[in-house]
Design a protein around this motif. Structure first.
Motif, PDB file in Angstrom:
ATOM      1  N   ALA A  80       0.870  -1.264  -0.002  1.00 35.50           N
ATOM      2  CA  ALA A  80      -0.113  -0.160   0.175  1.00 35.50           C
ATOM      3  C   ALA A  80       0.831   1.200  -0.177  1.00 35.50           C
ATOM      4  CB  ALA A  80      -1.055  -0.077   1.285  1.00 35.50           C
ATOM      5  N   ARG A  81       1.893   1.276   0.754  1.00 33.58           N
ATOM      6  CA  ARG A  81       2.732   2.239   0.616  1.00 33.58           C
ATOM      7  C   ARG A  81       3.436   2.637  -0.376  1.00 33.58           C
ATOM      8  NH1 ARG A  81       6.413   0.752   4.971  1.00 33.58           N
ATOM      9  NH2 ARG A  81       4.665   0.617   6.119  1.00 33.58           N
ATOM     10  N   LEU A  82       3.822   1.528  -1.251  1.00 37.99           N
ATOM     11  CA  LEU A  82       4.456   1.842  -2.585  1.00 37.99           C
ATOM     12  C   LEU A  82       3.574   2.221  -3.471  1.00 37.99           C
ATOM     13  CD1 LEU A  82       6.434  -1.424  -3.051  1.00 37.99           C
ATOM     14  CD2 LEU A  82       7.599   0.844  -2.924  1.00 37.99           C
ATOM     15  N   ALA A  83       2.525   1.879  -3.481  1.00 40.95           N
ATOM     16  CA  ALA A  83       1.129   2.267  -4.283  1.00 40.95           C
ATOM     17  C   ALA A  83       1.160   3.758  -4.072  1.00 40.95           C
ATOM     18  CB  ALA A  83      -0.076   1.706  -4.085  1.00 40.95           C
ATOM     19  N   HIS A  84       0.813   4.186  -2.807  1.00 44.64           N
ATOM     20  CA  HIS A  84       0.693   5.718  -2.448  1.00 44.64           C
ATOM     21  C   HIS A  84       1.853   6.541  -2.874  1.00 44.64           C
ATOM     22  CE1 HIS A  84      -1.832   4.268   1.183  1.00 44.64           C
ATOM     23  NE2 HIS A  84      -2.522   3.834   0.132  1.00 44.64           N
ATOM     24  N   GLN A  85       3.022   5.958  -2.705  1.00 48.32           N
ATOM     25  CA  GLN A  85       4.197   6.594  -3.307  1.00 48.32           C
ATOM     26  C   GLN A  85       4.398   7.212  -4.770  1.00 48.32           C
ATOM     27  OE1 GLN A  85       7.309   4.349  -1.527  1.00 48.32           O
ATOM     28  NE2 GLN A  85       7.201   5.192   0.537  1.00 48.32           N
ATOM     29  N   LYS A  86       3.834   5.984  -5.478  1.00 45.49           N
ATOM     30  CA  LYS A  86       3.837   6.233  -6.943  1.00 45.49           C
ATOM     31  C   LYS A  86       2.485   6.802  -7.411  1.00 45.49           C
ATOM     32  CE  LYS A  86       6.642   4.016  -9.343  1.00 45.49           C
ATOM     33  NZ  LYS A  86       7.311   3.050 -10.103  1.00 45.49           N
ATOM     34  N   GLY A  87       1.566   7.283  -6.464  1.00 45.85           N
ATOM     35  CA  GLY A  87       0.369   7.840  -7.164  1.00 45.85           C
ATOM     36  C   GLY A  87      -0.745   6.954  -7.623  1.00 45.85           C
ATOM     37  N   ALA A  88      -0.887   5.522  -6.999  1.00 43.12           N
ATOM     38  CA  ALA A  88      -1.694   4.610  -7.416  1.00 43.12           C
ATOM     39  C   ALA A  88      -2.539   4.253  -6.314  1.00 43.12           C
ATOM     40  CB  ALA A  88      -0.939   3.372  -7.987  1.00 43.12           C
ATOM     41  N   ARG A  89      -3.895   3.637  -6.734  1.00 39.79           N
ATOM     42  CA  ARG A  89      -4.676   3.251  -5.566  1.00 39.79           C
ATOM     43  C   ARG A  89      -4.452   1.710  -5.145  1.00 39.79           C
ATOM     44  NH1 ARG A  89     -10.265   6.129  -8.217  1.00 39.79           N
ATOM     45  NH2 ARG A  89      -9.912   8.154  -7.457  1.00 39.79           N
ATOM     46  N   SER A  90      -4.435   1.593  -4.003  1.00 38.05           N
ATOM     47  CA  SER A  90      -4.144   0.135  -3.368  1.00 38.05           C
ATOM     48  C   SER A  90      -5.478  -0.552  -3.122  1.00 38.05           C
ATOM     49  CB  SER A  90      -3.286   0.275  -2.282  1.00 38.05           C
ATOM     50  OG  SER A  90      -3.850   1.208  -1.151  1.00 38.05           O
ATOM     51  N   ILE A  91      -5.314  -1.569  -3.458  1.00 44.44           N
ATOM     52  CA  ILE A  91      -6.517  -2.647  -3.215  1.00 44.44           C
ATOM     53  C   ILE A  91      -6.179  -3.774  -2.470  1.00 44.44           C
ATOM     54  CG2 ILE A  91      -8.729  -3.994  -3.953  1.00 44.44           C
ATOM     55  CD1 ILE A  91      -8.576  -1.876  -6.337  1.00 44.44           C
ATOM     56  N   ILE A  92      -6.589  -3.897  -1.071  1.00 44.19           N
ATOM     57  CA  ILE A  92      -5.943  -5.123  -0.427  1.00 44.19           C
ATOM     58  C   ILE A  92      -7.122  -6.079  -0.133  1.00 44.19           C
ATOM     59  CG2 ILE A  92      -4.671  -5.890   1.446  1.00 44.19           C
ATOM     60  CD1 ILE A  92      -3.057  -4.259  -0.351  1.00 44.19           C
ATOM     61  N   ASP A  93      -7.091  -7.590  -0.278  1.00 47.09           N
ATOM     62  CA  ASP A  93      -7.600  -8.496   0.189  1.00 47.09           C
ATOM     63  C   ASP A  93      -6.882  -9.608   0.770  1.00 47.09           C
ATOM     64  OD1 ASP A  93      -9.994 -10.212   0.458  1.00 47.09           O
ATOM     65  OD2 ASP A  93     -10.106 -10.764  -1.648  1.00 47.09           O
ATOM     66  N   THR A  94      -6.993  -9.602   2.234  1.00 49.70           N
ATOM     67  CA  THR A  94      -6.243 -10.565   2.899  1.00 49.70           C
ATOM     68  C   THR A  94      -6.909 -10.840   4.249  1.00 49.70           C
ATOM     69  OG1 THR A  94      -4.095 -11.449   3.653  1.00 49.70           O
ATOM     70  CG2 THR A  94      -4.439  -9.090   3.659  1.00 49.70           C
ATOM     71  N   SER A  95      -6.414 -11.231   5.167  1.00 50.67           N
ATOM     72  CA  SER A  95      -6.937 -11.560   6.441  1.00 50.67           C
ATOM     73  C   SER A  95      -5.967 -11.559   7.681  1.00 50.67           C
ATOM     74  CB  SER A  95      -7.674 -12.653   6.433  1.00 50.67           C
ATOM     75  OG  SER A  95      -6.788 -13.924   6.326  1.00 50.67           O
ATOM     76  N   GLY A  96      -6.569 -11.533   9.126  1.00 46.39           N
ATOM     77  CA  GLY A  96      -5.593 -11.465   9.975  1.00 46.39           C
ATOM     78  C   GLY A  96      -4.671 -10.311  10.183  1.00 46.39           C
ATOM     79  N   GLU A  97      -3.577 -10.521  10.697  1.00 42.74           N
ATOM     80  CA  GLU A  97      -2.686  -9.251  11.075  1.00 42.74           C
ATOM     81  C   GLU A  97      -2.136  -8.702   9.724  1.00 42.74           C
ATOM     82  OE1 GLU A  97      -1.890  -8.034  14.265  1.00 42.74           O
ATOM     83  OE2 GLU A  97      -3.128  -9.567  14.720  1.00 42.74           O
ATOM     84  N   ALA A  98      -2.047  -9.451   8.734  1.00 44.28           N
ATOM     85  CA  ALA A  98      -1.801  -8.683   7.563  1.00 44.28           C
ATOM     86  C   ALA A  98      -2.714  -7.709   6.975  1.00 44.28           C
ATOM     87  CB  ALA A  98      -1.602  -9.710   6.397  1.00 44.28           C
ATOM     88  N   LEU A  99      -4.073  -7.823   7.281  1.00 36.89           N
ATOM     89  CA  LEU A  99      -5.132  -7.059   7.014  1.00 36.89           C
ATOM     90  C   LEU A  99      -5.198  -5.863   7.924  1.00 36.89           C
ATOM     91  CD1 LEU A  99      -7.406  -6.372   5.146  1.00 36.89           C
ATOM     92  CD2 LEU A  99      -9.051  -7.689   6.827  1.00 36.89           C
TER      93      LEU A  99
END
Length: 324
Positions: A165-184
């Motif tokens: 997500a941080r990489l996406a933000h830094q490069k001006g893109a939108r991040s979409i995350i689909d996972t679970s637990g602590e990673a989420l």
């Protein structure tokens, strides 16, 4: 590392998906699952599975473009790569020393039940998961979408998706995350554009049981209010789906279909959602396509993804969304 450019669609913004723990999906059927018996199975099928790859496969089937980046190793990794290339999905394999995992699904014909066995995946070295991040970073295009989806294999830190997500933000893109637990949880602490939790995952995120429709709506809206995600798409299986944003909360039922396999339905939901967003559609319109795509894929066998005509047919059956 040389820059990798996602395919540029004439109808939308570029989409890159990342699957660090893909699976070679093996599906078959048997009359009954009985312990201690040798179970004779029917014909088997092998598909390239895993969250982000299934998202890219969906987008490809719908007529869009997405670059699927994934980790692969061993003989199963080579088979996986060949299957994905045969489907014509633009992809880039990041080599690892371990062997790509397998998942095994058995349909019990007599009962209609489905049994799913999901292996954990190979152990990653730090250099390998760092290489996945570097490959992704080189592929991100400003203004595009980054979809990172699926479980994390052993050796990968829980903040991996937060780093995505941080990489996406830094490069001006939108991040979409689909996972679970602590990673989420770690990813939402970083802040993302879109997240797609299940009811159990949303309950864990807000720290309370969600037993009523209003409690589900309130919890989804809470993640938006916190700044964890701009869009929260809560998937509820046969009970439909909820979309929360700064504009409010809406809910849609799912169209009636004959379910053949639940494998990949959530990924198809996400794939259709981001595909419509990349075309410039508003979130509510994209949400309708997502609900239709998830249902259309559930009506398919194994890990086969939906086709555009099927999604469009089911979209027409959806009522006007309920607003809260």
């Amino acid at each position: 590392m040389a820059s990798v450019t996602p395919p540029l669609s004439t109808t939308g913004r570029p989409i890159v998906t990342l699957t660090i723990n893909p699976a070679l999906d093996i599906s078959t059927s048997t009359p009954r699952v009985i312990k201690d018996h040798k179970l004779r199975c029917g014909p088997s099928r092998i598909d390239p599975g895993g969250g982000g790859v299934n998202v890219a496969r969906t987008i490809h089937k719908l007529g869009g473009d997405a670059l699927a980046i994934y980790a692969a190793g061993g003989l199963t990794g080579a088979t996986y790569q060949q299957l994905l290339e045969t489907e014509g999905v633009p992809s880039l394999a990041v080599p690892i020393a371990g062997t790509t995992r397998e998942s095994f699904t058995v349909d019990e014909n007599d009962s209609g039940q489905q049994f799913r066995f999901v292996l954990q995946g190979p152990e990653f070295r730090e250099a390998e998961w760092q290489r996945c991040l570097a490959t992704l970073e080189a592929a991100i295009i400003p203004g595009g979408y980054v979809v990172a989806s699926g479980s994390l294999p052993p050796g990968v830190p829980t903040d991996f998706y937060a780093q995505v997500a941080r990489l996406a933000h830094q490069k001006g893109a939108r991040s979409i995350i689909d996972t679970s637990g602590e990673a989420l949880k770690d990813a939402l602490a970083e802040g993302v554009y879109l997240v797609k939790p299940s009811l159990r995952e949303l309950s864990e995120l807000v720290g309370r049981e969600l037993t009523t429709e209003q409690s589900e709506v309130d919890a989804a809206a809470e993640l938006v209010a916190r700044g964890s995600a701009q869009l929260v798409a809560l998937t509820l299986g046969e009970a439909g789906a909820v979309l929360a944003s700064a504009s409010g909360v809406i809910r849609l039922p799912v169209p009636t279909v004959r379910v053949q396999s639940a494998v990949g339905a959530g990924d198809a939901f996400l794939g259709a959602f981001v595909w419509r967003l990349s075309q410039g559609q508003d979130p509510e319109t994209a949400f309708r396509s997502a609900v239709a795509a998830g249902s259309a894929t559930a009506a398919k066998p194994a890990t086969e993804m939906c086709a555009l005509a099927e999604v469009e047919t089911l979209e027409k059956l959806l009522p006007v969304a309920t607003r809260f």
